[in-house]
Scaffold this active site. Sequence first.
Site, PDB file in Angstrom:
ATOM      1  N   HIS A   1       0.871  -1.180   0.000  1.00 52.28           N
ATOM      2  CA  HIS A   1       0.000   0.000   0.000  1.00 52.28           C
ATOM      3  C   HIS A   1       0.902   1.223   0.000  1.00 52.28           C
ATOM      4  O   HIS A   1       1.662   1.450   0.942  1.00 52.28           O
ATOM      5  CB  HIS A   1      -0.922   0.020   1.215  1.00 52.28           C
ATOM      6  CG  HIS A   1      -1.860   1.186   1.223  1.00 52.28           C
ATOM      7  ND1 HIS A   1      -3.133   1.135   0.682  1.00 52.28           N
ATOM      8  CD2 HIS A   1      -1.712   2.453   1.684  1.00 52.28           C
ATOM      9  CE1 HIS A   1      -3.718   2.306   0.821  1.00 52.28           C
ATOM     10  NE2 HIS A   1      -2.871   3.133   1.423  1.00 52.28           N
ATOM     11  N   CYS A   2       0.832   2.010  -1.058  1.00 56.71           N
ATOM     12  CA  CYS A   2       1.723   3.156  -1.221  1.00 56.71           C
ATOM     13  C   CYS A   2       1.100   4.394  -0.580  1.00 56.71           C
ATOM     14  O   CYS A   2       0.042   4.854  -1.020  1.00 56.71           O
ATOM     15  CB  CYS A   2       2.002   3.418  -2.707  1.00 56.71           C
ATOM     16  SG  CYS A   2       3.126   4.801  -2.993  1.00 56.71           S
ATOM     17  N   PRO A   3       1.733   4.970   0.450  1.00 59.28           N
ATOM     18  CA  PRO A   3       1.159   6.163   1.083  1.00 59.28           C
ATOM     19  C   PRO A   3       1.240   7.398   0.192  1.00 59.28           C
ATOM     20  O   PRO A   3       0.451   8.328   0.357  1.00 59.28           O
ATOM     21  CB  PRO A   3       2.019   6.328   2.344  1.00 59.28           C
ATOM     22  CG  PRO A   3       3.313   5.657   2.014  1.00 59.28           C
ATOM     23  CD  PRO A   3       2.970   4.526   1.106  1.00 59.28           C
TER      24      PRO A   3
END
Length: 396
Positions: A177-179
Amino acid sequence: MAEREQKPKRLYQVWKGSNRFFCAGRLIFGPDVSSLIFTIILIGGPALAFCVKVYHTINVNKKDDRDTNYWYFVLLVAALLACLDILFLLLTASRDPGIIPRNTKPPESEEAFDMNTPSMEWINDRTPHLRLPKTKEVIVNGQTVNVKYCDTCMLYRAPRASHCSICNNCVQKFDHHCPWVGQCIGLRNYRFFYMFISTSTILCLFVFGFSWVHIAQNKEGVLKAMQKDIVSDVLIVYCFITVWFVGGLTVFHLYLICTNQTTYENFRYRYDKKQNPYHKGIRRNLAEVFLSKIPPSLNDFRAFACEDENMVTEATDMDHVLTSKEKIDIVMGNKFPESNGISLPEILQNLHYDELEGNSKGKEGILEYDIQPSPFVFETERRDEEIIPHDTKTIH
């Protein structure tokens, strides 16, 4: 007066995940979509400042009768890279990463296990005789791979799939999950994610290099030019710091693509130290990411939701786990489970508990019913409370 029929809702309106939908379900973002705006500013701000600086240089060269074609080319390339970078960012953040549809009920049990796992404990509350193994073994390219049962989605995850705790969805070929993107990176948007970070790296190197060219072309010398050209100084420092981050990500993900791994697998399973069941060779691995057709989404978020999908209760909500006393209260009709958001099985809802009358047997006060045994077994508790004796009756 007859009540108006409730307008049917679409799937994106009753979706149990944490995603945020726009354009009537056509665009799907992660819950932290605000970070996407911040990332666009980090890209667009420096790129815009560089383009303004180049345009100023073109005007200065025109006044001095110098050749401006060179700087026009630089301006065009910089604007093109910035637009592509933001485009790949939006394509990554606004599409379904490969979300696996949830089940409305647990799958049928294949084996009976006595393990007391969280998934079994929750499923037993709904269906007392159901036993599901925590993991199952599947064969992938001749190798055995374990797949886990997801309590929230009520399914066995496909190989390489994982549940994202932020988006609250199971995602195919889950990478991370890429912030910065605010979205899960999975099967359907990984290609655009890699194009995004690689384009960001090229843009940083491009702005970094030509910012030095701006300073080097000053006739007063490099040090005096750096004192006067504050915009170029800031761009050089900014790009120098940023390129280590996005450049490192680009190289790392290129390694993952060539070895057919995901970030999740690389940190969890360490395929660099053991055989990778998904490795097909560098050429085929590259073709799988960049040349293969992106599979269609498994969800039609604009479709009308079925009634069962509105009744799904999330398994991860620990407030819905019942104690033994609450189970007895529900069965005996003393408590309405619907108020807690838990739906009783249909067979329990159809039982008429109002027709049952409790009776005491002697001084011990033991309840006795002459009815057919229930297929569900519930725990009983002894009470030390004083019981008023009644006449014993047999209920048929």
